[in-house]
Scaffold this active site. Sequence first.
Site, mmCIF file in Angstrom:
data_model
loop_
_atom_site.group_PDB
_atom_site.id
_atom_site.type_symbol
_atom_site.label_atom_id
_atom_site.label_comp_id
_atom_site.label_asym_id
_atom_site.label_seq_id
_atom_site.Cartn_x
_atom_site.Cartn_y
_atom_site.Cartn_z
ATOM 1 C CB VAL A 9 -2.674 -4.952 -5.335
ATOM 2 C CG1 VAL A 9 -2.760 -5.748 -6.697
ATOM 3 C CG2 VAL A 9 -2.035 -5.872 -4.218
ATOM 4 C CB SER A 10 -4.686 -0.498 -3.365
ATOM 5 O OG SER A 10 -4.385 0.428 -4.499
#
Length: 212
Positions: A9-10
């Site tokens: 995930v970012s």
Amino acid sequence: MTVFGYARVSTADQDLTVQQDALKAAGCETIRAEKVSGSTTKGRTELAVLRDFMRNGDTLVVTRIDRLARSIGDLQDIVRSLKEQGVALRATEQPIDTSTAAGKAFLDMLGVFAEFETNLRRERQLEGIAQAKVRGVYKGRKPTVDVAKVRELQAAGMGPTAIAEKLQIGRASVYRVLNTRTARRHNTDANSGNQKRSAAEIERDAKLGLID
């Protein structure tokens, strides 16, 4: 032959649970996860560990291909590297499996469409800039050098190198600001001198009776 999973995930506030559960359901024996931007492969330590550890015959599984890379260039590099290692790539939510001809073809198609979309976005951006210039509202990139601060520091006795270090900018940028200021001062002095010489010439001509 081992099946490895990779989840990403970012940002730190995003949850990896959904991806990890999907990878477990896909038969992944080892799962590496990280919270980092996918815009580049730099700094992605967990992905690097997997790429170093996997061997011929292994499979790397992701939920979606954008978990692996966000640019067509990075994706191509990763896929090429995995192929050289003899590692297959598979996605749980997309029909991607480089161990099959159909999966390879779909991955290639994704790459073509991604590149096409990038080119369209670039063209739209250029068109928008051109239209903004015509309307006179295009301002371009904001300046990254605080000209006033550079001059303030110079007036305080700091040299170009010290100014560059303090403001975290290149020395060339500092020199450009200082040289521009010097050039303007010289032009002003020159113009002032021209005005003085012109007045002197007028006075001389008047004394000689050349003008009324």
